[in-house]
Enzyme design. Structure first.
Site, PDB file in Angstrom:
ATOM      1  N   LYS A 168       0.828  -1.201   0.000  1.00  8.07           N
ATOM      2  CA  LYS A 168       0.000   0.000   0.000  1.00  8.07           C
ATOM      3  C   LYS A 168       0.868   1.260   0.000  1.00  8.07           C
ATOM      4  O   LYS A 168       0.677   2.169  -0.820  1.00  8.07           O
ATOM      5  CB  LYS A 168      -0.915  -0.021   1.235  1.00  8.07           C
TER       6      LYS A 168
ATOM      7  N   ARG B 211      -3.309   2.802   8.648  1.00  4.67           N
ATOM      8  CA  ARG B 211      -3.580   1.481   8.061  1.00  4.67           C
ATOM      9  C   ARG B 211      -2.314   0.644   8.025  1.00  4.67           C
ATOM     10  O   ARG B 211      -1.219   1.166   7.857  1.00  4.67           O
ATOM     11  CB  ARG B 211      -4.058   1.609   6.613  1.00  4.67           C
TER      12      ARG B 211
ATOM     13  N   GLY C  15      -6.274 -10.648   8.424  1.00  5.28           N
ATOM     14  CA  GLY C  15      -5.922 -11.070   9.782  1.00  5.28           C
ATOM     15  C   GLY C  15      -5.169 -10.007  10.544  1.00  5.28           C
ATOM     16  O   GLY C  15      -4.934 -10.134  11.729  1.00  5.28           O
TER      17      GLY C  15
ATOM     18  N   MET D   7      -4.498  -5.793  11.648  1.00  4.72           N
ATOM     19  CA  MET D   7      -5.285  -4.591  11.853  1.00  4.72           C
ATOM     20  C   MET D   7      -5.418  -3.879  10.528  1.00  4.72           C
ATOM     21  O   MET D   7      -4.458  -3.722   9.795  1.00  4.72           O
ATOM     22  CB  MET D   7      -4.634  -3.664  12.853  1.00  4.72           C
TER      23      MET D   7
ATOM     24  N   ARG E  72      -3.489  -1.310  -6.504  1.00  5.87           N
ATOM     25  CA  ARG E  72      -2.709  -2.548  -6.448  1.00  5.87           C
ATOM     26  C   ARG E  72      -3.158  -3.418  -7.613  1.00  5.87           C
ATOM     27  O   ARG E  72      -4.214  -3.180  -8.202  1.00  5.87           O
ATOM     28  CB  ARG E  72      -2.927  -3.279  -5.120  1.00  5.87           C
TER      29      ARG E  72
ATOM     30  N   HIS F  85     -15.887  -8.896   1.154  1.00  5.95           N
ATOM     31  CA  HIS F  85     -14.821  -9.839   1.509  1.00  5.95           C
ATOM     32  C   HIS F  85     -15.008 -11.171   0.799  1.00  5.95           C
ATOM     33  O   HIS F  85     -14.097 -11.692   0.156  1.00  5.95           O
ATOM     34  CB  HIS F  85     -14.803 -10.026   3.032  1.00  5.95           C
TER      35      HIS F  85
ATOM     36  N   ARG G 253      -1.570 -46.903 -16.715  1.00 12.33           N
ATOM     37  CA  ARG G 253      -1.461 -47.893 -15.634  1.00 12.33           C
ATOM     38  C   ARG G 253      -2.342 -49.074 -15.998  1.00 12.33           C
ATOM     39  O   ARG G 253      -3.566 -48.987 -15.913  1.00 12.33           O
ATOM     40  CB  ARG G 253      -1.926 -47.284 -14.313  1.00 12.33           C
TER      41      ARG G 253
ATOM     42  N   GLU H 132      11.763 -45.108  -9.558  1.00 19.60           N
ATOM     43  CA  GLU H 132      10.865 -44.748  -8.447  1.00 19.60           C
ATOM     44  C   GLU H 132      11.338 -45.338  -7.125  1.00 19.60           C
ATOM     45  O   GLU H 132      10.683 -45.199  -6.090  1.00 19.60           O
ATOM     46  CB  GLU H 132       9.423 -45.153  -8.756  1.00 19.60           C
TER      47      GLU H 132
ATOM     48  N   SER I  45      11.387 -43.007 -16.738  1.00 20.46           N
ATOM     49  CA  SER I  45      10.314 -42.116 -16.311  1.00 20.46           C
ATOM     50  C   SER I  45      10.348 -42.086 -14.785  1.00 20.46           C
ATOM     51  O   SER I  45      10.264 -43.137 -14.142  1.00 20.46           O
ATOM     52  CB  SER I  45       8.968 -42.637 -16.809  1.00 20.46           C
TER      53      SER I  45
ATOM     54  N   THR J 295       7.716 -40.185  -9.263  1.00 25.98           N
ATOM     55  CA  THR J 295       8.040 -39.416  -8.054  1.00 25.98           C
ATOM     56  C   THR J 295       7.068 -39.652  -6.911  1.00 25.98           C
ATOM     57  O   THR J 295       7.325 -39.228  -5.791  1.00 25.98           O
ATOM     58  CB  THR J 295       8.124 -37.917  -8.389  1.00 25.98           C
TER      59      THR J 295
ATOM     60  N   CYS K 193       6.378 -39.072 -14.393  1.00 21.37           N
ATOM     61  CA  CYS K 193       4.952 -39.386 -14.475  1.00 21.37           C
ATOM     62  C   CYS K 193       4.282 -39.433 -13.101  1.00 21.37           C
ATOM     63  O   CYS K 193       3.124 -39.796 -12.981  1.00 21.37           O
ATOM     64  CB  CYS K 193       4.728 -40.692 -15.223  1.00 21.37           C
TER      65      CYS K 193
ATOM     66  N   TYR L 277      10.249 -34.598 -20.878  1.00 21.05           N
ATOM     67  CA  TYR L 277       8.806 -34.374 -20.789  1.00 21.05           C
ATOM     68  C   TYR L 277       8.288 -34.538 -19.364  1.00 21.05           C
ATOM     69  O   TYR L 277       8.961 -35.121 -18.512  1.00 21.05           O
ATOM     70  CB  TYR L 277       8.042 -35.326 -21.724  1.00 21.05           C
TER      71      TYR L 277
HETATM   72  C1  PEP Z   1       4.860 -43.078  -9.204  1.00 19.81           C
HETATM   73  O1  PEP Z   1       5.238 -43.848  -8.349  1.00 19.81           O
HETATM   74  O2  PEP Z   1       5.212 -41.902  -9.255  1.00 19.81           O
HETATM   75  C2  PEP Z   1       3.934 -43.525 -10.242  1.00 19.81           C
HETATM   76  C3  PEP Z   1       3.622 -42.755 -11.259  1.00 19.81           C
HETATM   77  O3  PEP Z   1       3.347 -44.729 -10.058  1.00 19.81           O
HETATM   78  P1  PEP Z   1       2.107 -45.004  -9.106  1.00 19.81           P
HETATM   79  O4  PEP Z   1       1.585 -43.686  -8.675  1.00 19.81           O
HETATM   80  O5  PEP Z   1       1.145 -45.752  -9.947  1.00 19.81           O
HETATM   81  O6  PEP Z   1       2.717 -45.803  -8.051  1.00 19.81           O
HETATM   82 MG    MG Z   2       4.864 -45.982  -8.630  1.00 16.54          MG
END
Ligand code: PEP
Ligand code: MG
Length: 919
Positions: A34, A104, A113, A115, A359, A475, A581, A765, A784, A787, A851, A871
């Site tokens: 502000k 202000r 949250g 004043m 703003r 609000h 899958r 993995e 791949s 994660t 993936c 990718y």
């Molecule tokens: C993963 O483990 O990230 C994955 C894509 O396989 P899933 O979620 O099917 O275990």
């Molecule tokens: Mg997996």
């Protein structure tokens, strides 16, 4: 404790006024949003009431010294105040010409949250008379009672209801319903009552000395940085505690001095649709808080943005054309200067326009896209900037369904369409109930008379928000738009009774737990559930996506297991399937028996029979998917989950399998027992199944290869990729790759007329796989990163279980973020980097993707871009999100480094091709 003092050279107070300012927009870190913008508006010649900003650094000093103002601050404030007095021609505390100020808070980012505001500070028993002599008595006494009430509430902690009760009983005594019907004497009498309330509550008289009032308010702003609500908000939003808030002290201008006065808020473009129309609301003869409080119905700003239900209301353009024209000029000045849509607050005092705030305006996703594209076309911003202006996460809102226009509906009420989309759920009346029910998996609509910052958690948890009071800038409306939540406000026909857990519209009663639907685009409140339809995406969305695709380096694929999902994802721009899958195909009702037979078969012969039943079904699935993804890569993962997930648990299911296998029930039960695992996550699953039950993988590979040949034969180009999951040891792949190759070769040999190439790769993995990626790459055409598993296994916690203690971990600083939300260099990202680097050391042309869920998370996408992945793959609805996030990553990457990196990658790829060709 001695108050710490800042270096002598460090300025703590920044003045602005009469065309000059010590600060500017870029100084938001020390002036708060502000304050920085008040300084900037002053600099560019806009009419801003003079004032000064106490820097955010003082907040930290105040805190560090246990609540004392740093030495030297008083003198700086006095000097800045004197300047304001000179500009205004009035004096603080002067009984004849009193200067009144507003105080202000203003942090770097807008933050509920804390004043908020104290207005009319400087009034006391003497200055009120001075003000009365210069304006009207009624106005002066009304201002004084507002001040005592606001100051009493936010600075002295006197509950607001104490004051409200007195006002209500006064109105009753006078037989009036509106504040405006009260006289100067009424207000004067009420002030006396208010002062007495404060004295009774605090044990001290209300401070009469303006300086004492001012320092009280400044300290209250600093202390409000520490309120539990503000602390929670910061934690939830990752705002550092150390930032602190600034304090803005500014000469008062009055929108409530008569009918040539007004106050309002405006957006330089429509924050709902993004249309280039001047949009806003104002109230004549009112002070700022009256607009947001939603007690009076605000009027629209301009004819061009007046909605049909406002047709009867006159606009500012019509009522105060001169002030409107100036405001419209300022609108264009601000947009050119800030190069973004602005949200402004203004006041008109006796026909003169004053700007109180500007703003960047909060907007819906749809508006964000339109504004970014329009501004790039208008030449206000570049295309790269346009790409950066849209929050990728917000795009998902645009893709989700809206109410089916043809579906029958029982509309019971209509409010203002504050934030688009549709929401359906059971009615709850409190934020806590919304949170609790949503946690238990219930979809809820939060219904409130109006919302306040205390309701934020409930608003987050709810599908949509419905309020009885408030305008388009209330609000509820502003916050919901920011969250991308459907919201209907100002639904005046709702009579809400919190105590009875119900609302009434005419003689219809809707109780807590009943289902309703709200339409944020029409304002309709509908009884029960209404079916929805997929929305049409606007031209601007397509344009923005084209710009994004032109700059991004990362490819975006999708995780899809059915031809329909594949088709949807392709329409959203997916460039292939990164994860199909196969087990999802096993769960369908008519297949599960064959799957159970396969798992519980007493021997290879019986297993073979079951697999023969499954083969044509799998092949059929793949045919559909290959057709839907014509010409694009399709990565199919071989069976991954622990077998026991498919096992029957009920008596009937067990008997059914026993019958199909010709075994007796006890035998089958014993085998089920055998298959059950103590820790399935870390058990007999993924490629371990391929090693122990090679027939399963063989059947799947055969189904993939046969489907590919069949589709290719019909002239459709197919690009299958077979992916082996959960590899931890190179030996697993060393055995399974030949198995896959053998099956593929067998099928291809029978289909020599078609040309099909099938790549074979693996998922990374398991942490160990990343560490030995150089060895694994010897047997993989692609990696791949899974994660999801990689995160769980590295942290040794599952997503669901972690939810129970993650907040405490984050609070304690053990984890700075939810590790399941984003991958970065501090965490799982390191394993990804190691895997990429080691994998490509062995195989320079190794194609690498991701993936896990992170493939659709913008922060993780950015990380993937930096880590050199080829990718990302995500669920169909996240595809546009990932496309935009990938473009933002490309725009953000240092250009030279990006080009160098690309050149290096290209060289590496060519080298890889040469090397493999010579092998
Ligand atoms: C993963 O483990 O990230 C994955 C894509 O396989 P899933 O979620 O099917 O275990
Ligand atoms: Mg997996």
């Amino acid at each position: 404790m001695k108050a710490p003092s800042a270096p002598a050279s460090r300025r703590r107070v920044y003045g602005f006024g009469a065309g000059k300012a010590d600060g500017r927009a870029a100084m938001r870190e020390i002036l708060g949003g502000k304050g920085a913008n008040l300084a900037e508006m002053t600099r560019i010649g806009l009419p801003v009431p003079p004032g000064f900003t106490i820097s955010t650094e003082v907040c930290a000093e105040f805190e560090a010294s246990g609540g004392r103002m740093p030495k030297g601050l008083q003198a700086e404030v006095a000097k800045a105040l004197a300047k304001v007095e000179r500009i205004m021609g009035s004096r603080f505390g002067d009984p004849e010409r009193p200067l009144l100020v507003s105080v202000r808070s203003g942090a770097r980012v807008s933050m509920p949250g804390m004043m908020d505001t104290v207005l009319n500070l400087g009034l006391n028993d003497r200055t009120v008379e001075g003000l009365a002599a210069r304006a009207q008595g009624r106005f002066a006494w009304d201002s004084y009672r507002r001040f005592v009430q606001m100051y009493g509430d936010v600075v002295l902690g006197v509950p607001m209801e104490r004051f409200d009760d007195r006002l209500e009983s006064l109105k009753e005594r006078r037989h009036v319903s509106l504040d405006t019907q009260l006289t100067a004497d009424d207000w004067r009498g009420l002030v006396r009552e208010y002062l007495a309330i404060v004295e009774a509550q605090t044990g001290k008289p209300f401070p009469q000395e303006p300086n004492e009032q001012l320092w009280g308010a400044i300290a209250a702003v600093f202390r409000s940085w520490e309120t539990p609500r503000a602390v929670t908000y910061r934690k939830l939003n990752g705002i550092p505690q150390a930032w602190g808030t600034a304090v803005n002290v500014q000469a008062m201008v009055f929108g409530n001095m008569g009918d040539d006065c007004a106050t309002g808020v405006a957006f330089t473009r429509d924050p709902s649709t993004g249309a280039k129309v001047f949009y806003g609301e104002y109230l004549k003869n009112a002070q700022g808080e009256d607009v947001v409080a939603g007690i009076r119905t605000p009027q629209p700003l301009a004819r061009e943005s007046r909605s049909p239900d406002q047709a009867q209301l006159p606009t500012l353009e019509e009522e105060m054309p001169r002030a409107y024209r100036e405001l419209a000029r300022i609108r264009s000045t601000l947009e050119k200067h800030y190069r973004d849509m602005q949200d402004v607050e203004f006041t008109i005092q006796s026909g003169t326009l004053w700007m109180l705030q500007t703003r960047s305006g909060k907007r819906t996703a749809r508006a964000a896209v339109k504004i970014a594209v329009d501004m790039a076309r208008e030449g206000l911003i570049s295309r790269d900037e346009a790409i950066g202006r849209v929050n990728p996460d917000s795009l998902e809102q645009l893709l989700h369904p809206t109410l089916d226009p043809d579906a029958p509906r029982q509309v019971i009420a209509k409010g203002l369409p504050a934030s688009p989309g549709a929401a359906c759920g059971t009615v709850v009346f409190s934020a806590d109930a919304a949170e609790a029910k949503a946690k238990a998996g219930e979809k809820v609509v939060l219904v409130r008379i109006e919302t306040s910052p205390e309701d934020i958690h409930g608003m987050h948890a709810a599908e949509g928000i419905l309020t009885a009071r408030g305008g388009m800038t209330s609000h509820a409306a502003v916050v919901a738009r920011g969250m991308g939540k459907c919201c209907v406000v100002g639904c005046g026909s709702l009579q809400i009774a919190y105590d009875r857990g119900q609302f009434r519209v005419d003689d219809r009663v809707v109780r807590s737990g009943d289902e309703i639907t709200i339409d944020g685009s029409t304002g309709e409140v509908i009884l029960g559930r209404v079916p929805t339809v997929t929305p049409e995406l606007g031209r601007e969305f397509a344009e923005l996506m084209r710009w994004a695709d032109a700059v991004r380096r990362l490819e975006v694929r999708t995780n899809a297991d059915t031809p329909n999902d594949a088709k949807v994802a392709r329409e959203f721009g997916a460039q292939g399937i990164g994860l199909c899958r196969t087990e999802h195909m096993f769960f369908e009702e008519e297949r599960i028996l064959a799957v159970r037979e396969m798992i519980l078969a007493p021997d290879a012969v019986h297993r073979g029979r079951a697999l023969d039943k499954l083969l044509p079904m799998q092949r059929g699935d793949f045919v559909g998917i290959f057709r839907a993804m014509e010409g694009l890569p399709v990565t199919i993962r071989l069976l991954d989950p622990p077998l026991h997930e498919f096992l029957p648990h009920e008596e009937e299911g067990i008997r059914e399998v026993a019958k199909a296998l010709g075994s007796d029930v006890a035998e089958v039960r014993a085998r089920i027992e055998e298959r059950s695992e103590f820790n399935p996550m870390l058990g007999h699953r993924g490629c371990r199944l391929g090693i122990t039950f090679p027939e399963i993988y063989r059947m799947q590979v055969r189904a993939i290869a046969e489907a590919a040949c069949q589709v290719a034969e019909s002239g459709v180009k197919v690009r299958p990729e077979i992916m082996i999951p959960l590899v931890a040891h190179v030996g697993e792949l060393e055995r399974l790759r030949p198995l896959v190759e053998e099956e593929v070769s067998r099928v291809l040999a029978l289909n020599r007329s078609v040309k099909v190439q099938i790549a074979i790769g693996t998922m990374i993995e398991v942490p160990r796989a990343a560490l030995v990626a150089d060895e694994i790459a010897k047997y993989a055409d692609f990696f791949s990163f899974g994660t999801n598993d990689l995160t769980q296994m590295t942290y040794a916690m599952s997503r669901d279980d972690a939810g129970k203690f993650l907040p405490e971990y984050i609070e304690a600083g053990i984890l700075t973020d939810d590790p399941f939300v984003s991958i970065d260099r501090e965490g799982i990202g390191q394993l990804v980097c190691i895997g990429v680097e080691r994998g490509r050391k062995t195989r320079r042309d190794l194609k690498v993707g991701i993936c896990g869920e992170h493939g659709g998370d913008p922060k993780s996408v950015r990380f993937c871009d930096e880590a050199g992945l080829d990718y990302v793959s995500c669920s169909p609805f996240r595809v546009p999100v990932a496309r935009l996030a990938a473009a933002q990553a490309a725009v953000a990457a240092p250009r030279a480094a990006g080009r160098r990196g690309a050149a290096r990658a290209e060289a590496a790829r060519k080298a890889g091709r040469r090397r493999r060709a010579g092998r």
